[in-house]
Design an enzyme around this catalytic site. Structure first.
Site, PDB file in Angstrom:
ATOM      1  N   CYS A   1      46.611  30.315  35.052  1.00 40.52           N
ATOM      2  CA  CYS A   1      45.805  31.427  35.561  1.00 40.52           C
ATOM      3  C   CYS A   1      44.341  31.384  35.134  1.00 40.52           C
ATOM      4  O   CYS A   1      43.563  32.245  35.550  1.00 40.52           O
ATOM      5  CB  CYS A   1      46.445  32.748  35.157  1.00 40.52           C
ATOM      6  SG  CYS A   1      48.168  32.795  35.649  1.00 40.52           S
TER       7      CYS A   1
ATOM      8  N   HIS B   1      40.633  40.087  32.156  1.00 38.59           N
ATOM      9  CA  HIS B   1      41.755  39.408  32.805  1.00 38.59           C
ATOM     10  C   HIS B   1      42.721  40.485  33.317  1.00 38.59           C
ATOM     11  O   HIS B   1      43.138  40.446  34.457  1.00 38.59           O
ATOM     12  CB  HIS B   1      42.419  38.447  31.818  1.00 38.59           C
ATOM     13  CG  HIS B   1      43.465  37.579  32.442  1.00 38.59           C
ATOM     14  ND1 HIS B   1      43.216  36.802  33.547  1.00 38.59           N
ATOM     15  CD2 HIS B   1      44.766  37.357  32.111  1.00 38.59           C
ATOM     16  CE1 HIS B   1      44.322  36.144  33.875  1.00 38.59           C
ATOM     17  NE2 HIS B   1      45.281  36.458  33.027  1.00 38.59           N
TER      18      HIS B   1
ATOM     19  N   HIS C   1      47.104  39.640  41.145  1.00 36.11           N
ATOM     20  CA  HIS C   1      46.742  38.475  40.340  1.00 36.11           C
ATOM     21  C   HIS C   1      46.775  37.256  41.251  1.00 36.11           C
ATOM     22  O   HIS C   1      47.840  36.851  41.714  1.00 36.11           O
ATOM     23  CB  HIS C   1      47.728  38.329  39.179  1.00 36.11           C
ATOM     24  CG  HIS C   1      47.309  37.287  38.180  1.00 36.11           C
ATOM     25  ND1 HIS C   1      46.239  36.459  38.370  1.00 36.11           N
ATOM     26  CD2 HIS C   1      47.836  36.948  36.976  1.00 36.11           C
ATOM     27  CE1 HIS C   1      46.117  35.651  37.327  1.00 36.11           C
ATOM     28  NE2 HIS C   1      47.067  35.924  36.462  1.00 36.11           N
TER      29      HIS C   1
END
Lengths: 388, 344
Positions: free
Chosen positions: A152, A283, A317
């Site tokens: 990620c 994040h 995400h």
């Protein structure tokens, strides 16, 4: 800059949704997964066929991930007014990132790998590199091309690699970013890890239940300050740092060592003090583990944690695209002097007492930090600064 | 650009911990599978959870981590198919259990950065950590990354690796896509079939890159990557390298893989070089795989430090000097690279 996500197909559409608080997370239509009707997702509102049509792609081997990358790439190169000759120059690098690549075609991959389907158009399309190898051919790129996969944090590292290529004299321009699309593969993976939220995600909320998967792509065109003189300049890549949490394959350490070291290193690389940071695009995935570890890491770095927000509450995400999409959003913070809200937030995490920004506000945003953390402990932090 | 202080290789031949390449093992069913070591010092339960590429990557890196003693400033890995096996095993579970209750083990292991992540865990390393996955350039881009890091942080050292495995599934996909020969091949007739396709290989190579020339094994002088299907572009790239670093190549280490569709590239490069250059090959030793240039770099270090080329690797005997080795490789006809290695 170019971006495509669940909240819009262009930078302007994304910006408008961010300031209006329009969430892109919802029901997934016509998607081959049983979770499509059960869990919320953040899909780009263009079908694969429509994307092919818009981009003029007829090659049957091209996957949705590649199409999303091309949509954002096309906007970025048009925005930067890169001529075909510049694109094809030996000095123009493309640094891409992806974690899903062609595995968005999960059923096809299963078929080809298990049933020896020789006629499959996708035999060379499943890896992440296939996305950027196709773009190399399609756009006739001749400079250095790379594909990075650090889960990620992938596209934050693509931005970093591109900036370093320029600084080291190995590229004159670097087109940097990432792309990922929704896949039965990642949906089931995150589901098996019990970190997919049954509701729309609520980053940094005490009662957060996990993340929502999204899809999208973003690209930015980087060049040296002296070469950019006289052109439209959005921001400066001021600092960056990549570190490792070295704790667990799929979760962060309680005190967020990796995130702490990444933020600290980015400040050092930017030659800034913690107090100089005006805003953080966190994040903020909405998982129990990430938001707590990231909050603690922010509290270790900052005497007073600056205003921060998670735009994953808009886009879900987007995995390997997240670092690049959020880099574009961080630059929007800077050029518009504004915050972007964290949607759906209600209760502060008692352990940290940190509350994200929940409204669109005017703010002095000279230096904005963007965090990206991934499986395997890969943590990266970027700092963008205004150029005025 | 930088020096190689240590290098280790786990390959389909006897290369770990000591190399002995005078006799070679033949491919079995057109696959050259690695000889796995005993992995002393790696906890058995951790080992059991690792895919083969992670195992061999960790296995090759452990001696370097042990010998280095001080801390390592970063871990930089190139892998094209790292995680592929676990990806499809996980996918198989997803589809066969119709998206039912499945455990996440293979999903977590399926990420391409699993090797770099495991290395950070076994060495408690919280520094720079990255995984390049650009197929036939993944290892070269890791080398370029290390070279940049060593310009940015002069007194540092980086663990750099190239690793790929033959998994059941990536073999099948590449076989369907005509990258492997259907007829059996031996080490002896590896280059003489005059047919399309090659033999699958795998290996893990790990090295320690620094700016310190003292006791170094070799120096990596330049790394050039290009994407093209045009031989003229490759010839031009080579001419630029020779102009920049001097036309003093002693050994040309050719990435020929027995696939007659790509011989023209290797011949063109060979023809650009001086007549007295020794031409050697390596893919009959390690097989064809996307990060095979990491095996070539290990082999170049072996040639430079022993001043000896095994007879089976020599295509054309020329100069007997062991100073400058040029590696050239093309992956699937598009991804070309040159690595210039010099004695230290």
């Amino acid at each position: 800059m170019g971006v495509i996500s669940a909240i819009g197909n262009t930078v302007a559409e994304n910006h408008s949704a961010l300031i209006n608080g329009s969430c892109g997370i919802g029901q997934l239509q016509d998607f081959p997964s049983k979770y499509a009707g059960e869990l919320p997702f953040a899909a780009v509102k263009l079908s694969t066929e429509k994307l092919k049509q818009i981009l003029g792609v007829t090659d049957p081997s091209v996957t949705r991930t590649t199409l999303l990358a091309m949509a954002a790439f096309t906007e970025a190169i048009q925005d930067a007014a890169l001529a075909a000759a510049t694109l094809s120059s030996l000095g123009t690098a493309l640094i891409g990132a992806s974690t899903v690549g062609g595995m968005c075609l999960a059923d096809e991959l299963y078929r080809d790998a298990n049933e020896s389907y020789k006629e499959s158009p996708y035999l060379s399309s499943y890896d992440c590199a296939s996305v950027f190898l196709y773009m190399q051919k399609h756009y006739q790129l001749r400079g250095l091309i790379n594909t990075i996969n650090t889960a990620c944090s992938s596209s934050a590292n693509a931005i970093m690699y591109g900036a370093r290529l320029i600084q080291n004299g190995l590229a004159i321009k670097a087109i940097v970013g990432g792309a990922d699309s929704l896949s039965k593969f990642t949906i089931n993976g995150f589901h098996a890890l019990h970190i997919l939220s049954p509701e729309i995600c609520t980053p940094f909320d005490e009662n957060r239940q996990g993340l929502n998967l999204g899809e999208g792509a973003a690209f930015l065109v980087l060049e040296k300050a002296e070469d950019a003189a006289g052109k439209k300049i959005y921001a400066e890549v001021k600092g960056y740092c990549n570190t490792t949490d070295a704790f667990h394959p799929s979760s962060l350490s309680d005190n967020g060592d990796g995130p702490y070291l990444a933020m600290q290193g980015a400040l050092a690389s930017a030659k800034l003090h913690a107090a100089d940071i005006d805003f953080i695009n966190a994040h903020g995935t909405g998982t129990e583990n990430n938001d707590l570890a990231e909050s603690r890491a922010m509290q270790r770095i900052f005497d007073h944690v600056p205003p921060f927000s998670s735009t994953k509450s808009f886009t879900g995400h987007t995995l390997g695209a997240a670092g690049a999409i959020e880099a574009v959003y961080s630059i929007l913070n800077i050029i518009n002097g504004e915050t972007h809200p964290t949607l759906h937030f209600n209760n502060t995490i008692p352990d940290t007492g940190l509350t994200p920004v929940t409204t669109h506000q005017s703010i002095k945003a000279k230096h904005v930090m963007s965090n990206s953390f991934g499986f395997g402990g890969n943590c990266s932090s970027l700092i963008f600064s205004s150029v005025s | 650009m930088f020096y190689i202080q240590q290098i280790q290789c786990i390959s389909p031949q006897q290369t770990f911990p000591q190399a002995s390449l005078d006799t070679l093992l033949d491919p079995v069913n057109n696959k050259l599978n690695v000889i796995e070591p005993s992995y002393d010092g790696v906890p058995r339960n951790a080992l059991r959870r690792m895919s083969k590429s992670v195992r061999i990557g960790v296995g090759a890196a452990l001696p370097i981590i042990k010998n280095t003693g001080t801390h390592i400033d970063g871990i930089i890995i190139g892998t094209a198919n790292g995680g592929m096996e676990d990806s499809i095993v996980f996918l198989k579970q997803v589809i066969e259990f119709e998206e039912g209750v499945i455990t996440p083990g293979h999903f977590v292991q399926s990420t391409a950065n699993a090797t770099a992540a495991q290395l950070s865990l076994v060495s408690a390393n919280k520094n720079y950590n990255i995984t390049h996955v650009h197929r036939g350039h993944a290892f070269e881009l890791a080398l370029i990354d290390a070279a940049m890091q060593l310009r940015e942080n002069a007194d540092s050292n980086y663990l750099v690796g190239g690793v790929d495995e033959i998994s059941v599934y990536n073999y099948k996909l590449d076989e369907l896509d005509n990258w492997y020969k259907p007829a059996p091949v031996t080490a002896g007739n590896f280059y003489t079939q005059n047919t399309p396709g090659s033999v699958a290989g795998e290996a893990a190579v790990m090295l320690l890159a620094t700016n310190d020339s003292a006791n170094a094994i070799a120096a990596v002088i330049d790394i050039v990557t290009l994407h093209t299907t045009d031989i003229a572009d490759v010839q031009l790239a080579l001419q630029n390298i020779l102009a920049k670093h001097g036309d003093t190549i002693d050994i040309f280490l050719s990435g020929e893989n027995g696939d007659n569709r790509f011989d023209t590239f290797y011949t063109a490069v060979e023809n650009e070089l001086n007549n007295d250059v020794t031409v050697a090959r390596f893919k009959h030793i390690c097989g064809e795989y996307p990060t095979a240039t990491s095996f070539a770099l290990w082999f170049a270090c072996e040639l430079l430090s022993t001043s000896h080329i095994p007879a089976h690797a020599v295509k054309k005997q020329g100069s007997s000097s062991f100073k400058n080795v040029l590696i050239y490789n093309v992956h699937k006809g598009v991804q070309h690279s040159f690595i210039l290695v010099r004695e230290s």
